[in-house]
Motif scaffolding. Structure first.
Motif, short mmCIF file in Angstrom:
data_model
loop_
_atom_site.label_atom_id
_atom_site.label_comp_id
_atom_site.label_asym_id
_atom_site.label_seq_id
_atom_site.Cartn_x
_atom_site.Cartn_y
_atom_site.Cartn_z
N HIS A 1 119.60 -52.24 62.88
CA HIS A 1 120.99 -52.39 62.42
C HIS A 1 121.03 -53.23 61.14
CE1 HIS A 1 123.73 -50.64 65.43
NE2 HIS A 1 122.77 -50.87 66.32
N ASN A 2 120.28 -54.32 61.16
CA ASN A 2 120.26 -55.18 59.97
C ASN A 2 119.67 -54.43 58.77
OD1 ASN A 2 121.36 -57.30 61.40
ND2 ASN A 2 119.37 -58.19 61.93
N ALA A 3 118.63 -53.64 59.02
CA ALA A 3 117.97 -52.91 57.93
C ALA A 3 118.92 -51.89 57.30
CB ALA A 3 116.72 -52.22 58.45
N VAL A 4 119.74 -51.24 58.14
CA VAL A 4 120.71 -50.27 57.62
C VAL A 4 121.74 -50.96 56.76
CG1 VAL A 4 122.55 -48.67 58.27
CG2 VAL A 4 120.37 -48.62 59.50
N GLU A 5 122.24 -52.13 57.23
CA GLU A 5 123.24 -52.87 56.47
C GLU A 5 122.69 -53.39 55.15
OE1 GLU A 5 124.67 -55.93 59.02
OE2 GLU A 5 125.66 -54.56 60.43
N GLU A 6 121.39 -53.75 55.14
CA GLU A 6 120.79 -54.37 53.95
C GLU A 6 120.03 -53.38 53.08
OE1 GLU A 6 118.36 -57.37 55.66
OE2 GLU A 6 120.04 -58.49 56.55
N ASN A 7 120.06 -52.07 53.45
CA ASN A 7 119.28 -51.05 52.71
C ASN A 7 117.83 -51.48 52.53
OD1 ASN A 7 121.40 -49.23 52.31
ND2 ASN A 7 122.15 -50.36 50.52
N ALA A 8 117.22 -51.82 53.66
CA ALA A 8 115.86 -52.38 53.62
C ALA A 8 114.77 -51.31 53.68
CB ALA A 8 115.68 -53.37 54.78
N PHE A 9 115.14 -50.04 53.53
CA PHE A 9 114.15 -48.97 53.63
C PHE A 9 113.63 -48.58 52.25
CE2 PHE A 9 117.20 -48.45 57.15
CZ PHE A 9 116.33 -48.58 58.21
N GLU A 10 112.49 -47.89 52.27
CA GLU A 10 111.92 -47.35 51.04
C GLU A 10 111.63 -45.87 51.24
OE1 GLU A 10 108.46 -49.42 49.83
OE2 GLU A 10 109.46 -51.35 49.56
N LEU A 11 111.64 -45.14 50.13
CA LEU A 11 111.27 -43.73 50.19
C LEU A 11 109.87 -43.54 49.63
CD1 LEU A 11 114.19 -41.33 49.22
CD2 LEU A 11 113.13 -41.74 51.43
N TRP B 1 109.74 -48.18 56.47
CA TRP B 1 110.47 -49.43 56.75
C TRP B 1 109.50 -50.59 56.62
CZ3 TRP B 1 112.93 -50.89 62.13
CH2 TRP B 1 113.65 -52.09 62.02
N PRO B 2 109.44 -51.19 55.44
CA PRO B 2 108.51 -52.32 55.25
C PRO B 2 109.04 -53.58 55.91
CG PRO B 2 109.79 -51.95 53.27
CD PRO B 2 110.18 -50.85 54.23
N LYS B 3 108.14 -54.35 56.48
CA LYS B 3 108.51 -55.64 57.07
C LYS B 3 108.01 -56.75 56.15
CE LYS B 3 109.86 -56.37 60.85
NZ LYS B 3 111.21 -56.66 61.37
N PRO B 4 108.87 -57.70 55.83
CA PRO B 4 108.43 -58.80 54.94
C PRO B 4 107.22 -59.53 55.52
CG PRO B 4 110.82 -58.81 55.24
CD PRO B 4 110.27 -57.80 56.21
N GLY B 5 106.17 -59.59 54.75
CA GLY B 5 104.98 -60.31 55.19
C GLY B 5 104.20 -59.59 56.26
N GLY B 6 104.47 -58.33 56.52
CA GLY B 6 103.74 -57.61 57.57
C GLY B 6 103.60 -56.15 57.23
#
Length: 757
Positions: free
Chosen positions: A512-522, A544-549
């Motif tokens: 949910h947070n990723a959708v709100e923050e546009n945290a995805f990459e193509l 879907w990249p995870k910060p630091g992971g």
């Protein structure tokens, strides 16, 4: 006549006081009238003389003094001892009258030389003053509810008071003497009028009360202290069905229903006798035998001494109210389709049973049952068929459960079974297997026979959970594990499942947070044409990249996105971003690169899906002819009545439709004739072994050959070697993608690939 009227009125007032129809102060009016009536009666029977004047004067004195007591507070006049005052006054008056006649020598001198003595005057003046005090009380404190009666009493007192004062000015047998008698006569006439007024008022009140009681919708019954019925109203007869003559003189217990035991009635009478009041719901029986509920109130009617004189019972027939309450209860706690307990009532039973199990040190088990294949029946045969199927499943589950077990419909196609007093958890496995067998048995819906299955999750109390919420959660987790394990089976909860469930909840929260923050990459995986092996486009893939992971695998978060509906905004973002990037590259490098985007079932079934897709393409200024929408075979076949028209509309706007993972689903080439398909993508499982003589090679050749016949383009997925690429080019496959052609690349790296000469 005046004396007789006074005595009669005194008796009448005493009777009305016993019935609490007059205020307590009226006891002094009755006492005065009783004394004056008797003494004046003796006076009227005598010849003129000493006794004649004495009785007349003493009647005035006693009457005035007693009448003046009306000014006392009602709480004083209400004293039970004072209610005997008229009787005491009657006794004293009779004794005084007889004594005055027999023992005249004891009477003080009342007249001398034709005039009255000081003693006679004092007796009359003091008595007159008492009447004037009472006159002031009645005249100046008249109330609206008894104004007429008080004014009559005031006039009566005024006449007696004036007669008493006038006595001082009178001389025996002169005109004043006769005026004095006339005033007293008028006073008695006024008191007679007062008597008639009271009687008329009381009669009107009784008549009005009777009409009110008879016309009220509430049943009313009046009994004596022993419970014998004295009167009923019309509503009582109508509700119970008994005629009036059948009840008068009888006992209300004639309509006992037999539902309540002796202790119920003993408690009722104990409260009634101690407090004078009882109220509650009770079941009675009508004359024709029908049992009905009523809301009953019983009040004791008591006199001034506190003795019970009557009981009054008032009740309403609450059959309709009870029926409405039962309907509301059914709506609140029972499923209207299957008549099984719903989730709310099931939870109450669960809390009760777990509490009992804790005290008895026995186990209880919770089973969650989710039907597999119900949606297919509901969608293909209609909601009426789905409802019929649910009812039959509910009947089977209820018939198989023990009487002590609880079966409920929790919502949709989900049921719950609560098993109490469990000695060995192994018993639940046997019960679950039998329920699965029942559900698997053919079900006739209308004229068609259908088959479904079920997935069952089981949690045991207190082994798997200590609270009701945890038991619910763990049974639900076990049920989903049963579904993931192939369905049509049952699974006991294991602690490891809870860990997975917690991880899944955390993933959904992050999603949910990723959708709100546009945290995805193509990422873009290149596709080449096999005729010249030139880059012709790409397939856009979400990451879907995870910060630091490490990035979260798509097979981990895409199913969660599908379940939660987040796949819709995610899919819209992928389409918009893929079109934007590809348009920029085509403008920058002068190319006509195509882009393929996956379309999920949630997106396809979204309202106005065609308009939304075209709107995104218009916003990104991207040509429809360069877009490919990839769908799976399972999505294509899910509801052909819905999917085919949508795909045709998209195709009519120039968008290409690609069938992804071809060969892994229904694997019927005949479907290609019916569906608006432009491209088929051969699944990577067929590309792995394309050696001469292999089954995979034969299948790939057949697919390519038939697709060319139907004028459908063929794309091979998962190409990882040069040999595979050569085989595909040799057999005239149109396009290829895979690690040999190019891995999925971030936008910057894919742009660099485009820029190569």
């Amino acid at each position: 006549m005046g004396s007789f009227a006074a005595i009669l009125l005194a008796v009448f007032i005493m009777i009305m006081r016993r019935s609490n129809l007059l205020r307590p102060t009226y006891i002094w009016v009755a006492t005065t009238l009783m004394g004056m009536g008797l003494l004046d009666g003796f006076h009227a029977a005598l010849e003129p003389g000493v006794a004649f004047v004495w009785l007349h004067s003493i009647a005035t004195l006693i009457g005035g003094l007693t009448f003046a007591l009306v000014v006392l507070p009602e709480r004083v006049s209400r004293n039970p001892i004072l209610q005997t005052a008229p009787y005491v006054m009657a006794t004293l008056s009779v004794v005084l009258g007889i004594s005055s006649i027999v023992f005249t020598q004891w009477i003080p001198n009342m007249a001398s030389s034709g005039t009255f003595t000081l003693t006679a005057e004092l007796l009359n003046i003091v008595g007159g003053a008492g009447f004037l005090i009472a006159w002031f009380h009645f005249a100046w404190r008249a109330r609206i509810d008894d104004r007429e009666e008080r004014l009559l009493l005031a006039n009566h007192c005024l006449l007696f008071g004036m007669a008493g004062i006038l006595f001082h000015f009178s001389i025996l047998w002169d005109a004043t003497w006769w005026l004095w008698h006339v005033l007293r006569l008028f006073a008695y006439l006024v008191i007679l009028w007062f008597f008639l007024s009271l009687y008329n008022r009381n009669a009107k009140q009784l008549h009005l009360s009777k009409k009110v009681i008879d016309n009220t919708s509430e049943a009313i019954v009046v009994t004596d202290p022993q419970g014998k019925i004295l009167d009923i109203n019309d509503a009582y007869a109508q509700i119970t069905g008994y005629e009036r003559h059948e009840l008068i003189g009888g006992n209300p217990n004639i309509s006992k229903s037999g539902i309540h035991d002796d202790r119920f009635y003993q408690d009722m009478w104990r409260q009634l006798l101690s407090t004078g009041h009882w109220s509650g719901e009770i079941w009675d029986r009508r004359k024709r035998g029908e049992i009905f509920p009523k809301r009953l109130t019983i009040n004791a009617i008591r006199d001034d001494r506190g003795n019970t004189t009557h009981y009054v019972g008032i009740f309403n027939d609450i059959s309709e109210k009870k029926s409405d309450e039962e309907k509301l209860k059914n709506l609140a706690f029972y499923d209207p389709l299957t008549a099984l307990p719903n989730r709310a009532l099931f939870r109450e039973h669960l809390e009760e049973i777990t509490s009992t199990a804790q005290r008895s040190r026995k186990q209880a088990a919770l089973m969650f049952i989710d039907l597999d294949g119900f949606k297919d029946v509901n969608d293909s045969l209609g909601h009426a068929a789905g409802d019929s199927l649910l009812k039959q499943v509910a009947q089977r589950l209820h018939a198989r459960a023990r009487k002590s077990d609880i079966v409920a419909r929790l919502g949709g196609d989900e049921f719950g079974v609560l098993v109490r007093d469990l000695e060995h958890p192994e018993q639940i496995g046997s019960l679950a297997e039998k329920m699965l067998e029942l559900i698997r048995s053919p079900v006739t819906v209308g004229e068609q026979e259908v088959r479904i299955a079920a997935s069952i999750g089981i949690a045991v109390y207190p082994d798997d959970a200590q609270t009701v919420d945890d038991l619910y959660k763990n049974a639900d987790i076990a049920m989903y594990q049963a579904k993931n394990s192939g369905r049509n089976n049952y699974t006991f909860f294991l602690p490891a499942m809870n860990t997975k469930a917690v991880e899944r909840l955390s993933l959904i929260h992050d999603l949910h947070n990723a959708v709100e923050e546009n945290a995805f990459e193509l990422y873009f995986q290149p596709k080449i044409g096999l005729k010249d092996q030139r880059l012709i486009g790409s397939e856009a893939l979400m990451r879907w990249p995870k910060p630091g992971g490490k990035p979260i695998p798509t097979e981990q978060f895409i199913p969660c996105a599908e379940e939660t509906g987040l796949i819709v905004p995610m899919g819209d973002w992928v389409l918009a971003e893929a079109c934007r990037q590809t348009r920029q590259w085509n403008q920058r490098f002068g190319t006509q690169l195509r882009v393929a985007v996956n379309l999920s079932i949630r997106q396809l079934y979204k309202k106005n899906v065609v308009l939304d897709l075209l709107r995104i393409l218009e916003e990104q200024a991207f040509p429809t002819r360069l877009l490919e929408l990839e769908i799976t075979e399972s999505l294509l076949m899910d509801d052909t009545l819905v999917t085919i028209p949508i795909l045709k509309q998209l195709r009519d706007h120039g968008i290409s439709i690609a069938l992804d993972d071809f060969g892994t689903g229904y694997s019927s080439l005949n479907y290609l004739k019916r569906f608006p398909i432009d491209i088929i993508k051969i699944d990577r499982s067929f590309i792995g072994d394309l050696s001469t003589g292999s089954d995979e090679a034969a299948i790939v050749r057949a697919i390519i050959s038939l697709a060319r016949t139907l004028n459908i383009k063929v794309v091979a997925e998962g190409v990882e070697t040069a040999a595979q690429l050569d085989f595909l080019r040799q057999h005239q496959c149109d396009e290829a993608q895979g690690y040999f052609v190019g891995r999925p690349l971030p936008a910057a790296e894919y742009e660099a690939l485009i820029a190569r000469p």
